[in-house]
Design a protein around this motif. Structure first.
Motif, mmCIF file in Angstrom:
data_model
loop_
_atom_site.group_PDB
_atom_site.id
_atom_site.type_symbol
_atom_site.label_atom_id
_atom_site.label_comp_id
_atom_site.label_asym_id
_atom_site.label_seq_id
_atom_site.Cartn_x
_atom_site.Cartn_y
_atom_site.Cartn_z
ATOM 1 N N ASN A 11 0.834 -1.207 0.000
ATOM 2 C CA ASN A 11 0.000 0.000 0.000
ATOM 3 C C ASN A 11 0.868 1.255 0.000
ATOM 4 N N LEU A 12 1.954 1.232 0.802
ATOM 5 C CA LEU A 12 2.884 2.364 0.800
ATOM 6 C C LEU A 12 3.536 2.504 -0.570
ATOM 7 N N GLY A 13 3.865 1.392 -1.211
ATOM 8 C CA GLY A 13 4.469 1.427 -2.538
ATOM 9 C C GLY A 13 3.586 2.118 -3.562
ATOM 10 N N VAL A 14 2.298 1.879 -3.489
ATOM 11 C CA VAL A 14 1.354 2.552 -4.402
ATOM 12 C C VAL A 14 1.449 4.061 -4.188
ATOM 13 N N LEU A 15 1.467 4.481 -2.928
ATOM 14 C CA LEU A 15 1.579 5.918 -2.625
ATOM 15 C C LEU A 15 2.913 6.490 -3.098
ATOM 16 N N GLN A 16 4.004 5.736 -2.912
ATOM 17 C CA GLN A 16 5.326 6.191 -3.356
ATOM 18 C C GLN A 16 5.361 6.372 -4.877
ATOM 19 N N ALA A 17 4.804 5.420 -5.599
ATOM 20 C CA ALA A 17 4.805 5.512 -7.066
ATOM 21 C C ALA A 17 4.000 6.722 -7.521
ATOM 22 N N LYS A 18 2.861 6.948 -6.910
ATOM 23 C CA LYS A 18 2.046 8.122 -7.269
ATOM 24 C C LYS A 18 2.772 9.418 -6.906
ATOM 25 N N ALA A 19 3.501 9.416 -5.797
ATOM 26 C CA ALA A 19 4.244 10.606 -5.380
ATOM 27 C C ALA A 19 5.388 10.921 -6.341
ATOM 28 N N ALA A 20 5.875 9.922 -7.066
ATOM 29 C CA ALA A 20 6.961 10.141 -8.041
ATOM 30 C C ALA A 20 6.438 10.695 -9.363
ATOM 31 N N ARG A 21 5.142 10.725 -9.542
ATOM 32 C CA ARG A 21 4.550 11.175 -10.811
ATOM 33 C C ARG A 21 5.029 12.562 -11.252
ATOM 34 N N PRO A 22 5.149 13.558 -10.364
ATOM 35 C CA PRO A 22 5.611 14.874 -10.837
ATOM 36 C C PRO A 22 6.985 14.832 -11.525
ATOM 37 N N TYR A 23 7.816 13.860 -11.146
ATOM 38 C CA TYR A 23 9.148 13.746 -11.741
ATOM 39 C C TYR A 23 9.182 12.790 -12.927
ATOM 40 N N LEU A 24 8.357 11.762 -12.888
ATOM 41 C CA LEU A 24 8.481 10.690 -13.873
ATOM 42 C C LEU A 24 7.424 10.713 -14.967
ATOM 43 N N ASP A 25 6.378 11.500 -14.815
ATOM 44 C CA ASP A 25 5.352 11.572 -15.859
ATOM 45 C C ASP A 25 5.678 12.728 -16.797
#
Length: 184
Positions: A34-48
């Motif tokens: 569940n934390l991993g899902v949040l971490q991946a979404k939090a990386a969106r500003p840099y990776l999208d």
């Protein structure tokens, strides 16, 4: 063994269920926690952002990270970007004093893993300018070994991207710096 001198961004997958349990995931297919899902979404500003290509391993945790962090992009999966196979150590508690050069029983030798990693990244760099690679901490350690001469050092954070770029002004010819969305 050397990397082709082209910049790329590397990110370790977000936290997996095995990471959350303190276990060696290796080549075992473990989904994001569940934390991993949040971490991946939090990386969106840099990776999208518009990448020349996005490559992941074929393991679920890298694919899920890429889909959540860069949802508008096509992914290419490469089996060669899989984490090292840790043999009998897979699913066991992570050891503080991992010896990367020792072949785990029923596992993948470091030299084979290192060669597989470098060949995979060079294949990507031959055909793409500044790609994003989302893979595993072991892949990062192999890249670190090729760049600095040692796989040892701090573990790369989950979903914490770095820019790996050639720099002729350094002793080893590369910079590895936090990536905050802007290529140099």
């Amino acid at each position: 063994m050397q990397l082709i001198k082209k910049p790329f961004v590397f990110a370790r997958h977000a936290q997996s269920a095995d990471n959350a349990a303190g276990k060696i995931g290796g080549s075992t297919d473990s989904p994001l926690s569940n934390l991993g899902v949040l971490q991946a979404k939090a990386a969106r500003p840099y990776l999208d952002r518009p990448w020349s290509a996005i490559y992941t391993s074929d393991l679920m945790r890298t694919i899920q990270t890429a889909e959540l962090a860069s949802p508008r992009h096509t992914l290419t999966q490469m089996t060669e970007l899989r984490e090292r196979h840790w043999g009998v150590f897979e699913g066991q508690p992570i050891m503080d004093d991992m010896n990367y050069f020792e072949t785990p029983p029923e596992g993948e030798p470091w030299s084979d893993f290192l060669e597989r990693t470098v060949n995979a990244v060079n294949t990507i760099l031959l055909t793409h300018e500044a790609p994003l690679i989302i893979a595993h901490s072991g892949i990062y350690r192999a890249l670190q070994h090729v760049i600095s001469g040692s796989p040892y050092g701090p573990r790369i954070g989950n979903a914490d991207p770095v820019l790996i770029t050639p720099n002729t002004n350094t002793s080893h010819g590369w910079d590895i710096i936090p990536f905050k969305g802007q290529l140099l």
